[in-house]
Scaffold this active site. Sequence first.
Site, PDB file in Angstrom:
ATOM      1  N   SER A 112     -10.327   0.262   7.160  1.00 22.69           N
ATOM      2  CA  SER A 112      -9.723   0.267   5.824  1.00 22.69           C
ATOM      3  C   SER A 112      -9.065  -1.026   5.369  1.00 22.69           C
ATOM      4  CB  SER A 112      -8.692   1.384   5.727  1.00 22.69           C
ATOM      5  OG  SER A 112      -9.343   2.594   5.476  1.00 22.69           O
ATOM      6  N   LYS A 140       0.852  -1.203   0.000  1.00 21.31           N
ATOM      7  CA  LYS A 140       0.000   0.000   0.000  1.00 21.31           C
ATOM      8  C   LYS A 140       0.883   1.247   0.000  1.00 21.31           C
ATOM      9  CE  LYS A 140      -3.892   2.067   2.607  1.00 21.31           C
ATOM     10  NZ  LYS A 140      -4.746   2.003   3.804  1.00 21.31           N
ATOM     11  N   SER A 171      -9.913   2.480   2.832  1.00 20.59           N
ATOM     12  CA  SER A 171      -8.949   3.127   1.968  1.00 20.59           C
ATOM     13  C   SER A 171      -8.009   2.163   1.239  1.00 20.59           C
ATOM     14  CB  SER A 171      -8.094   4.101   2.793  1.00 20.59           C
ATOM     15  OG  SER A 171      -7.302   3.407   3.732  1.00 20.59           O
TER      16      SER A 171
HETATM   17  N1  GLN Z   1     -13.291   4.980   6.110  1.00 19.71           N
HETATM   18  C1  GLN Z   1     -12.691   5.455   7.327  1.00 19.71           C
HETATM   19  C2  GLN Z   1     -12.250   6.890   7.155  1.00 19.71           C
HETATM   20  O1  GLN Z   1     -12.508   7.424   6.134  1.00 19.71           O
HETATM   21  C3  GLN Z   1     -11.568   4.591   7.749  1.00 19.71           C
HETATM   22  C4  GLN Z   1     -10.332   4.812   6.986  1.00 19.71           C
HETATM   23  C5  GLN Z   1      -9.200   3.949   7.443  1.00 19.71           C
HETATM   24  O2  GLN Z   1      -9.395   2.967   8.162  1.00 19.71           O
HETATM   25  N2  GLN Z   1      -8.001   4.352   7.074  1.00 19.71           N
HETATM   26  O3  GLN Z   1     -11.685   7.466   8.020  1.00 19.71           O
END
Ligand code: GLN
Length: 492
Positions: free
Chosen positions: A183, A79, A159
Site C-alpha cells: 500500500s 494518512k 490503500s
Molecule cells: N492491496 C493489499 C490489500 O488489499 C495491500 C493493502 C495494504 O498494504 N494495506 O490487502
Amino acid sequence: MTDLTTLTLAQALDGMEKKQFSSAEITNAFLGAIEKANPHLNAYVVVTAEKARAQAAQSDKRRAAGQAGPLEGAPLGIKDLFCTEGVRTTACSNILGEFKPTYESTVSANLFRDGAVMLGKLNMDEFAMGSSNETSAFGNVVNPWRRGNEDTKLTPGGSSGGSAASVAADLCLGATATDTGGSIRQPAAFTGTVGIKPTYGRCSRWGIVAFASSLDQAGPIAKTVEDSAMLLQSMAGHDPRDSTSLPNALPDFRAACQRSIKGMTIGVPEEYRVDGMPQEIEDLWRQGIAWAKDAGATIKPISLKHTKYALPAYYIVAPAEASSNLARYDGMRYGARVTGKDLVGSYEQTRAKGFGAEVQRRILIGTYVLSAGYYDAYYLRAQKVRQRIAQDFRDAFAEVDAILTPATPSSAFGLGEKSGDPVAMYLNDIFTVTANLAGLPALALPAATDSQGLPLGLQVIGKALDEESVFAVSAALEKAAGFKAKAAKWWV
Ligand code: GLN
C-alpha cells in the site's frame, strides 16, 4: 515567484532556512492548492487549515529563535490510518463514525517533534484493505495522471491513494502512508512518486489503526528518494509502546542516498517474470538493470523459489489478523453504533452497516481460516509458506546486496475496471507482498512512462535493517532515470 507547492521537501527546507519564504507562506500555498484540487481528486478527507496555520506560525517562531528541527515548517499530509489527537480519524470506515482520538500516533508525533506541519488527513481504502482506493467510505481518490489526452478517471492505487495522489498533485511536500502488502509502493508506482516500506519494526505501529499487525508498517510517500529518506528518518525509531518496535539505532538515511553503488551486487529474481506481464514492464525492468550496471553494480540472476505462493499466503495471513483486529469494533466504546433489539443485535447491526463489502469479505475469510478444523490447513500452512519465503530472501542476500524488480505488474488502471473482481485486484500486490511477508525494506521509485504517458515504477528490496543500501541503489536509479514528468494540473 516560483509556485512553492512544486518544491521538493529538501528544496522547501532549504528555502525556509535561507529566509526566502516562511512556513506560513508555504502552508498557505498548499491550503490554496488543496481548495482547488480536492473537489476533483478527493485526496483529503479532512483539511486542518486552522491547525496547519497555527503550527506554521509556531514553526516560524522556532526557526527565528534558532531552534529549527529537521523538518521545520514542512507541510505534510497524514494518512487517515494514523490517530491524530483531536482530529477525526476513521481509517475511511463508517464504523469509526466521527472518532476523534485523544492521543497522537508515534509516527505523526515524531514528525511534529521535528517541526512538520499537518495539512489534513488523507483518503485511503477502508482499513487499508484495497489496491485502488475504491473501498473508502468517503469515495475513491482520482489519480492526477491521465492517459494521454483522455479524461478517463484512473485510480491512484491503494490503500495509500490519498497520500500518493496528494504528493503527485503538489498538495503536500510529503505524506505518511502504511504498507501491509504493497500500500505504499503500488500507489507510489501509479502516481510517479517515491514510497518506502522500511524493515518491519522500524516505525512504531502505536496509534496506527491495525489491519494485519505482523505485516503493517508505516513509511513515507515523497517526491524524491532523498525526501523519502528525510521523512523516514523522522518517522522511524524505537518506541517502547510497540512491542515489535526495533531498538536498533537509526543510520543516516539521507547520507545513504549519496553512496556509490560501485561494486554492489544486485539480484534479479527470475520468478518475478510473471505470465502475462506487459512488455512495457519487462522493458522497464531491463532498463533498470542496465542503469544499475552503468552505475558500477554487478547484476546476478537469483531465484526466490516460493514467490508464487506469496500472494495466496498473504490473503490468508492478512485476513486472519484483520478478523482478530477488527473484532474490537462493536459500537460500544467508540465510533458509530446502530442500535439493535438487544446487545447482540446492536453488535450485528453496527458491524453489518459500519463495515464495507471488502472489509466484510476479509473478516469472513479470516474467521474461516482461523476456525477449528481449518486452522491447520490454512493459517498454519500459510505461516509455513511465509517462513519459506523469508528463507528464500536470506539465501539470496548471502550473495547480493539488494534486489531489483518491477513495482507493479501494470500502470494505473481505470476506476471501476477491477472493482468487480477481487482476484484481479489482489494481483496488483504480486511483486510487493513478499517484502511484507519477510519483513524487508522495499522502495518504489518512478523510472519511466508507458505508451499512454503513465508512470511506471521499479522496486528495490533490501536486507532487514539495510535501508541504506535500498536508498543508495534507488538514488542511483533515480539519477539514471531522470524521471521529470508530472501530471498536468487539469483541475486548475
Ligand atoms: N492491496 C493489499 C490489500 O488489499 C495491500 C493493502 C495494504 O498494504 N494495506 O490487502
